[in-house]
Scaffold this motif. Structure first.
Motif, PDB file in Angstrom:
ATOM      1  N   THR A 207       0.845  -1.207   0.000  1.00 19.38           N
ATOM      2  CA  THR A 207       0.000   0.000   0.000  1.00 19.38           C
ATOM      3  C   THR A 207       0.879   1.256   0.000  1.00 19.38           C
ATOM      4  O   THR A 207       0.523   2.273  -0.576  1.00 19.38           O
TER       5      THR A 207
ATOM      6  N   THR B  58     -16.953  10.353   4.296  1.00 18.98           N
ATOM      7  CA  THR B  58     -15.636   9.831   3.927  1.00 18.98           C
ATOM      8  C   THR B  58     -15.310  10.262   2.501  1.00 18.98           C
ATOM      9  O   THR B  58     -16.150  10.185   1.612  1.00 18.98           O
ATOM     10  N   ARG B 118     -23.294   7.018   9.950  1.00 19.13           N
ATOM     11  CA  ARG B 118     -24.536   6.816   9.185  1.00 19.13           C
ATOM     12  C   ARG B 118     -25.341   5.648   9.710  1.00 19.13           C
ATOM     13  O   ARG B 118     -26.562   5.625   9.616  1.00 19.13           O
ATOM     14  N   ARG B 129     -18.835  -3.558   2.795  1.00 17.90           N
ATOM     15  CA  ARG B 129     -19.067  -2.491   1.813  1.00 17.90           C
ATOM     16  C   ARG B 129     -18.339  -1.212   2.214  1.00 17.90           C
ATOM     17  O   ARG B 129     -17.763  -0.536   1.376  1.00 17.90           O
ATOM     18  N   ALA B 130     -18.401  -0.901   3.511  1.00 18.67           N
ATOM     19  CA  ALA B 130     -17.840   0.378   3.973  1.00 18.67           C
ATOM     20  C   ALA B 130     -16.338   0.457   3.725  1.00 18.67           C
ATOM     21  O   ALA B 130     -15.812   1.529   3.461  1.00 18.67           O
ATOM     22  N   SER B 132     -14.803  -1.234   1.328  1.00 11.70           N
ATOM     23  CA  SER B 132     -14.500  -1.804   0.010  1.00 11.70           C
ATOM     24  C   SER B 132     -13.619  -0.874  -0.834  1.00 11.70           C
ATOM     25  O   SER B 132     -13.091  -1.289  -1.854  1.00 11.70           O
ATOM     26  N   GLY B 133     -13.457   0.377  -0.391  1.00  9.55           N
ATOM     27  CA  GLY B 133     -12.539   1.268  -1.108  1.00  9.55           C
ATOM     28  C   GLY B 133     -11.169   1.332  -0.462  1.00  9.55           C
ATOM     29  O   GLY B 133     -10.339   2.144  -0.854  1.00  9.55           O
ATOM     30  N   ILE B 135      -7.701  -0.639   0.636  1.00 10.89           N
ATOM     31  CA  ILE B 135      -6.923  -1.854   0.381  1.00 10.89           C
ATOM     32  C   ILE B 135      -5.989  -2.133   1.558  1.00 10.89           C
ATOM     33  O   ILE B 135      -5.306  -1.232   2.057  1.00 10.89           O
TER      34      ILE B 135
ATOM     35  N   ALA C  93     -17.834   1.512  -7.658  1.00 10.78           N
ATOM     36  CA  ALA C  93     -16.719   1.909  -6.785  1.00 10.78           C
ATOM     37  C   ALA C  93     -17.038   1.590  -5.321  1.00 10.78           C
ATOM     38  O   ALA C  93     -17.637   0.552  -5.021  1.00 10.78           O
ATOM     39  N   SER C  94     -16.639   2.478  -4.420  1.00 11.83           N
ATOM     40  CA  SER C  94     -16.797   2.251  -2.983  1.00 11.83           C
ATOM     41  C   SER C  94     -17.638   3.389  -2.410  1.00 11.83           C
ATOM     42  O   SER C  94     -17.794   4.428  -3.060  1.00 11.83           O
ATOM     43  N   PRO C  95     -18.165   3.249  -1.186  1.00 12.43           N
ATOM     44  CA  PRO C  95     -18.946   4.345  -0.606  1.00 12.43           C
ATOM     45  C   PRO C  95     -18.164   5.653  -0.576  1.00 12.43           C
ATOM     46  O   PRO C  95     -18.730   6.728  -0.782  1.00 12.43           O
ATOM     47  N   THR C  96     -16.854   5.554  -0.345  1.00  5.76           N
ATOM     48  CA  THR C  96     -16.020   6.755  -0.270  1.00  5.76           C
ATOM     49  C   THR C  96     -15.983   7.476  -1.611  1.00  5.76           C
ATOM     50  O   THR C  96     -16.122   8.702  -1.684  1.00  5.76           O
ATOM     51  N   ILE C  97     -15.802   6.728  -2.673  1.00  7.06           N
ATOM     52  CA  ILE C  97     -15.802   7.325  -4.012  1.00  7.06           C
ATOM     53  C   ILE C  97     -17.209   7.822  -4.361  1.00  7.06           C
ATOM     54  O   ILE C  97     -17.368   8.875  -4.981  1.00  7.06           O
ATOM     55  N   ARG C  98     -18.232   7.101  -3.915  1.00  6.18           N
ATOM     56  CA  ARG C  98     -19.606   7.538  -4.233  1.00  6.18           C
ATOM     57  C   ARG C  98     -19.967   8.834  -3.505  1.00  6.18           C
ATOM     58  O   ARG C  98     -20.892   9.524  -3.906  1.00  6.18           O
ATOM     59  N   ASN C  99     -19.250   9.129  -2.432  1.00  6.51           N
ATOM     60  CA  ASN C  99     -19.447  10.423  -1.767  1.00  6.51           C
ATOM     61  C   ASN C  99     -18.881  11.577  -2.585  1.00  6.51           C
ATOM     62  O   ASN C  99     -19.129  12.742  -2.279  1.00  6.51           O
ATOM     63  N   LEU C 177     -17.263  -6.394  -4.935  1.00  5.76           N
ATOM     64  CA  LEU C 177     -17.476  -4.967  -4.697  1.00  5.76           C
ATOM     65  C   LEU C 177     -16.326  -4.181  -5.317  1.00  5.76           C
ATOM     66  O   LEU C 177     -15.225  -4.699  -5.470  1.00  5.76           O
ATOM     67  N   ASN C 178     -16.602  -2.910  -5.611  1.00 10.42           N
ATOM     68  CA  ASN C 178     -15.565  -1.997  -6.048  1.00 10.42           C
ATOM     69  C   ASN C 178     -14.755  -2.564  -7.219  1.00 10.42           C
ATOM     70  O   ASN C 178     -13.534  -2.580  -7.196  1.00 10.42           O
TER      71      ASN C 178
END
Lengths: 453, 164, 269
Positions: A207, B58, B118, B129-130, B132-133, B135, C93-99, C177-178
């Motif tokens: 990372t 986020t 939330r 899901r939370a 999932s962005g 790594i 994508a992810s919740p963060t990107i969707r924000n 996901l993502n």
């Protein structure tokens, strides 16, 4: 947490284990959860120059000319480093343990051997200026045909300044094991089972990307803040490349944001330190994510041919292995990795006739290097896949096939070493028990201490 | 090239930040605010190591030019850490062995903070899901997912205790 | 090298800056533009942000939903009238990107991203495009192919809310996901008297931009919505797609599995 199973080898346990098998908090975890752990990039200095690398756009080419003038005109660009600036322009990672040859320049002189290879380094006041400077350098190439396949490379025209497309091990074109007589073994065998196994390169994708900051000190030393996994290796190799005594360099590091073997190649530190010495300013050289994925050394791709001579009862009487390690364009750690691969053959099995040829081959791909058990992991994949293929061919249980062939204490390995501390039999027995598989009494009674009559 | 002054509320404190054009929030936090707990892993929104809360949501700080978020409220890992002890999310990550090299940890914890703001009672799937962005190349995620759920339980329990 | 980032407070101001600044590029959520900037680029030297231009918000009136172009994916997912889109949005994508990512920006991201565009094509959405002096309305399927002129700004998107159960969506990616799309299928299918009376199908990940699967639509219309007919219709998809190789899948694979995922989207098996 799974407790240690102490039922095996109880006589060999002389001390109680207090930490093994217990959950113990990491010393650095509190720093991690508060964001206070200090990675190399968290240490910054005013007046730092940013280094961005011009990289080869070809897999294999001669460098006709490098024009750095357009880069020097970009506002903020301070200097461009080429091979002429490097005191000892050989990057030979294993030199200190006597492994050559010098095959990889720090910055190339007349040719590039893989796409993404370092060509020259642009130093600038800001990252964006360094990036623009790198885009402005004009490199003229004469493209040459690349070779990407290990077996093709063995017979194609050597592409380096000197030497062959494979590493020479003590006069031989491969690392060899000769034990017994495989041809005799194959002649005696009831079955011959041969398969080919192959893997692709694997990127560690840490990372935190590879990087360092080199800072000139008032004392005349250079301190390098790095995320290398190999601080002393880095220090020694930098000293060789820069032509300075070891005591002129200081390495600060040890905190690695994911390494997995991907941060043992000493690529960024010598150039950053050179830049710092030539400009008397701190220099930061950090890979972008794209660079990390494209040019940091992956695990080598390997290709193995395994031919087994097997008796009806499951005994493997001969095993012939031809193994190719794709080193990519340069040696780095692959010559050592190939020796490890050979040393790992023919697997943890007692086979009376063994023949291994392990080739370390150069191709015009990204140089490969260390990664978690390199030289061993892919070989194991191939060996154990082969064991399953043999079991399927014979219609035999794969655990039983392995138990029949597993080495025991006192056996002589193909490398003529005597087996000590074998535990494969017990591991398979435990695996059988944990997966609810009942082994026949003959197999349940086997032991690593001795081969049953 | 003209620099701009941008007003941000960072971890509760009002700050004026001087930035060159296109400076990312990540660089501004790390370089001019000294908040190095927010990590750089990819500079392209793919790894999540730079996740922070922007106006409570986020976001990847490497994808935000600071000039475009004048007046925003930013919360980072440093702001999450209380004066004494640890935040329940931090406790859950620490005690649940959810860190190894630690490089993804700040982003994971901020993604968790965004989720729990939330949804205080997430399912395991919600937790997956939370993050999932984000790594993580060390842990294999299971310990992190467990820690997210444990953090949620700790925060719900703390809220109940406060109410009682 | 980037010289300016402007954050205008209105649409007219945005147009003025877009004309005035050299090498200007619009930026909305930043999820596609910023990676380019961070890697260093000669493509643009100024950015004009839509973040404060007053282009976000969702209005639902008489079964028609109008969405400001700078509305984020999360804001879409939070809108009760758009509950039918929820599962599609969660694959992006992810919740963060969707924000951060916006509906307008999603029209112009490079494939295999841009799943929302496939949904908008299926929904028959139109985009309002302003060039600073006049506005025009373009179907999304046309806009994603022709892209924007240098002065153009997409200000809003509009579509009719489909009848319950008629919106269908399947996305195949390398991860649950993502993941980027191998194939994305979005469809709105109306059935009356036992046969498909109307349908629109949008595909993502299988051409340079999100495309409409007209050949499949034609083959499906007038036939019962069952596995056999869905399969027959889906087989026509090769006329609508021009798949590409990338790190997620080969063109061959995309072409091979596109009909399968169209069938699964249409009949759920």
């Amino acid at each position: 947490m799974e407790k240690i199973d102490t039922s095996f080898f109880s006589k060999e346990r002389e001390a109680d284990l207090f930490v093994v098998g217990e959950s113990v908090q990491r010393a650095d975890a509190r720093g991690h959860v508060t964001g206070q752990t200090q990675f190399y990039e968290d240490v910054t200095f005013p007046n730092t120059l940013h280094l961005k690398m011009v990289r080869s756009t070809h897999h294999h080419a001669l460098i006709k000319n490098i024009d750095i003038e357009p880069a020097m005109k970009v506002p903020g660009v301070v200097r461009v480093l080429t091979h002429k600036d490097v005191p000892n322009n050989w990057y030979t990672i294993l030199k200190l343990i006597g492994v050559g040859p010098d095959d990889e320049p720090v910055l190339p002189e007349d040719r590039v051997l893989f796409k993404g290879e370092q060509v020259c380094a642009v130093l600038a006041e800001t990252e964006q200026a360094a990036l623009e400077g790198a885009r402005r350098v004009v490199a003229d190439y004469e493209e040459l045909p690349p070779v990407f396949d290990v077996e093709e490379a063995m017979t194609s025209k050597p592409f380096k300044q000197a030497g062959t497309n494979y590493f020479v091990y003590e006069g031989h074109n491969c690392r060899r094991i000769r034990f017994g007589d495989v041809d005799k073994g194959f002649a005696e065998a009831d079955h011959i089972i041969e398969h080919r196994y192959e893997s692709a390169p694997i990127e560690h994708a840490p990372t935190e990307t590879t990087g360092c900051t080199a800072k000139p000190e008032g004392s005349g030393r250079v301190t390098v803040y790095s995320n290398t996994q190999a601080l002393y290796f880095t220090l020694d190799n930098m000293a060789l490349i820069l032509g300075v005594p070891f005591n002129k360099l200081r390495l600060v590091g040890g905190t690695v944001g994911g390494g997995f073997g991907g941060k043992v190649d000493v690529i960024v530190e010598p150039i950053a330190a050179l830049g710092a010495m030539l400009t008397n300013r701190p220099v930061k050289y950090a890979y972008s994510r794209a660079e990390e994925m494209q040019v940091s050394s992956p695990r080598a791709a390997e290709r193995l041919y395994i031919k087994d001579g097997v008796m009806k009862d499951g005994r493997i009487v001969a095993r012939k292995i031809t193994l190719y390690v794709d080193a990519g364009a340069y040696c780095r750690h692959s010559t050592y990795g190939t020796t490890k691969a050979a040393a790992h053959m023919p697997g943890p099995y007692s086979i009376p006739n063994v023949h291994v040829d392990a080739y370390c081959v150069y191709t015009n791909r990204t140089p490969s290097s260390a990664m978690r058990g390199f030289g061993v992991t892919i070989g194991d994949f191939a060996l154990e896949s082969q064991m399953d293929q043999v079991a399927r061919h014979l219609g035999m249980d794969p655990m039983e096939l392995r138990l029949i062939n597993a080495y025991r204490d006192g056996d002589t390995k193909a490398h003529r070493k005597t087996v000590e501390g074998a535990a494969l039999v017990e591991v398979i027995q435990a695996a059988a028990r944990q997966t609810g598989k009942e082994l026949a009494p003959r197999f349940a009674a086997m032991s690593s201490y001795q081969r049953e009559a | 090239m003209k620099h701009s002054v941008v007003a941000l509320t960072v971890n509760g404190a009002e700050r004026q930040v001087l930035v060159a054009p296109g400076t990312t929030l990540l660089d501004a936090l790390r370089e001019s605010q000294g908040l190095t707990g927010t990590r750089r892993g990819c500079d392209q929104g793919a790894c999540g190591a730079c996740t922070v809360l922007v106006d409570g949501k986020t976001m990847m700080s490497c994808l935000l030019p600071v000039e475009t978020i004048d007046g925003a409220t930013i919360d980072t890992i440093e702001g999450l850490t209380p004066m004494e002890g640890l935040h329940p999310i931090q406790e859950a990550f620490l005690e649940g062995f959810a860190t190894q090299c630690g490089f993804c940890t700040s982003g994971m914890i901020m993604a968790t903070a965004g989720l729990l703001a939330r949804n205080p009672d997430p399912s395991r799937e919600d937790a997956v899901r939370a993050i999932s962005g984000n790594i993580c190349r060390c842990t294999g995620y299971e310990a992190i997912i467990d820690a997210v759920l444990d953090a949620a339980a700790r925060m719900r329990a703390a809220k109940r205790d406060k109410a009682a | 090298m980037l010289q300016t980032v402007a954050t205008p407070g209105s649409l007219p101001e945005t147009h003025a800056l877009l004309s005035k600044l050299d090498g200007a590029r619009l930026i909305a959520g930043g999820t596609a533009v910023m990676p380019t900037l961070n890697a260093g680029t000669d493509e643009f030297s100024s950015l004009v942000s839509l973040r404060a231009a007053g282009l976000s918000g969702i209005v639902v009136k008489d079964g028609v939903v109008t969405i400001g172009a700078a509305t984020t994916m999360t804001e879409l997912a939070d809108e009760p009238a758009l509950a039918f889109l929820q599962s599609a949005l969660e694959t992006i994508a992810s919740p963060t990107i969707r924000n951060m990512a916006t509906i307008g920006g999603n029209l112009f991201v490079k494939q295999p991203y841009g799943d929302l565009s496939a949904c908008l094509i299926a929904l028959g959405a139109t985009a309002t495009v302003s060039d600073g002096t006049a506005t025009r309305i373009e179907p999304v399927e046309k806009l994603v192919a022709s892209r924007l002129g240098p002065k153009d700004i997409v200000t809003q998107l509009a579509f009719s809310i489909p009848s319950p159960g008629s919106f269908k969506f399947v996305k195949a990616g390398r991860k649950a996901l993502n993941a980027a799309a191998i194939v994305t299928v979005a469809a709105v299918v109306s059935v009356s008297d036992g046969v498909v009376s109307q349908c629109r199908i949008g595909l993502g990940g299988v051409a340079e931009c999100a495309v409409r699967a007209r050949s499949v639509e034609e083959a499906l219309t007038g036939n019962p919505l069952d596995r056999t007919h869905a399969e027959q219709a889906a087989a026509k998809a090769d006329r609508d797609i021009e798949p590409f190789d990338d790190s997620h899948a080969s063109a061959w694979y995309r072409a091979r599995v596109t009909p399968v995922h169209i069938r699964r989207a249409l009949v759920g098996e």
